[in-house]
Scaffold this active site. Structure first.
Site, mmCIF file in Angstrom:
data_model
loop_
_atom_site.group_PDB
_atom_site.id
_atom_site.type_symbol
_atom_site.label_atom_id
_atom_site.label_comp_id
_atom_site.label_asym_id
_atom_site.label_seq_id
_atom_site.Cartn_x
_atom_site.Cartn_y
_atom_site.Cartn_z
ATOM 1 C CG HIS A 168 1.050 -3.839 6.825
ATOM 2 N ND1 HIS A 168 0.939 -4.932 7.645
ATOM 3 C CD2 HIS A 168 0.963 -4.326 5.561
ATOM 4 C CE1 HIS A 168 0.793 -6.022 6.913
ATOM 5 N NE2 HIS A 168 0.821 -5.677 5.646
ATOM 6 C CE LYS A 227 2.516 2.800 3.363
ATOM 7 N NZ LYS A 227 3.044 1.478 3.154
ATOM 8 C CB THR A 259 2.814 4.135 -0.246
ATOM 9 O OG1 THR A 259 1.729 4.034 -1.171
ATOM 10 C CG2 THR A 259 2.649 5.382 0.584
ATOM 11 N N GLY A 313 1.385 -2.390 -2.069
ATOM 12 C CA GLY A 313 1.145 -3.772 -1.634
ATOM 13 C C GLY A 313 -0.198 -4.335 -2.054
ATOM 14 C CG ASP A 366 2.715 -7.076 -0.286
ATOM 15 O OD1 ASP A 366 3.589 -6.223 -0.053
ATOM 16 O OD2 ASP A 366 1.608 -7.102 0.283
ATOM 17 C CG HIS A 414 -2.275 -6.710 0.761
ATOM 18 N ND1 HIS A 414 -2.739 -5.705 1.564
ATOM 19 C CD2 HIS A 414 -0.937 -6.699 0.897
ATOM 20 C CE1 HIS A 414 -1.720 -5.115 2.159
ATOM 21 N NE2 HIS A 414 -0.613 -5.701 1.771
#
EC number: 4.2.3.3
Length: 140
Positions: free
Chosen positions: A8, A12, A36, A55, A60, A87
């Protein structure tokens, strides 16, 4: 092994630190990631990473599809449990698929380090046995 890397936004930087610290392990395996995260890991480490979509745009789910086809052996998903995710149903589905198909899953840095050290020590070799034989989920 085929290893999926997902993080997330607020995790990162931590994923980059993890990938940098364990580059000597990760470089021996095929890496897959959401968009990303994968780009940032490649830029920071020089490791080749197959990048899916971001994602929230379906990345995902793309990794989940690979899990359901038994094409992922380990998932490192550094989640941010303190922020709402648009999401979230996709996140839940990915975790569920990891459980259904007996895929080792780390959702925080502590479990990620243990899994990577286990991979290095050969403790995840059971995935190779699965690939040699029956491709269905394990039944105990």
């Amino acid at each position: 092994m085929k290893i999926a890397l997902i993080a997330h936004d607020r995790k990162k930087t931590l994923m980059i630190k993890l990938a940098t610290a364990y580059k000597h392990i990760l470089e021996k395996h095929e890496l897959y990631a959401t968009g990303t995260t994968g780009m940032k890991v490649m830029e920071a480490t020089g490791l080749p990473v197959h990048c899916f979509k971001s994602g929230p745009l379906g990345g995902d789910q793309q990794i989940g599809a690979m899990i359901s086809e038994d094409n992922i052996d380990l998932v490192i998903f550094l989640r941010d449990p303190l922020s709402a995710q648009p999401h979230e149903p996709d996140v839940t589905a990915l975790i569920r698929l990891s459980d259904v198909y007996e895929i080792p899953l780390a959702t925080n840095i502590g479990s990620a380090e243990i899994l990577l050290r286990g991979v290095e020590a050969g403790f995840a070799d059971f995935r190779e046995v699965i690939h040699e034989g029956d491709r269905r989920p394990l039944a105990f």
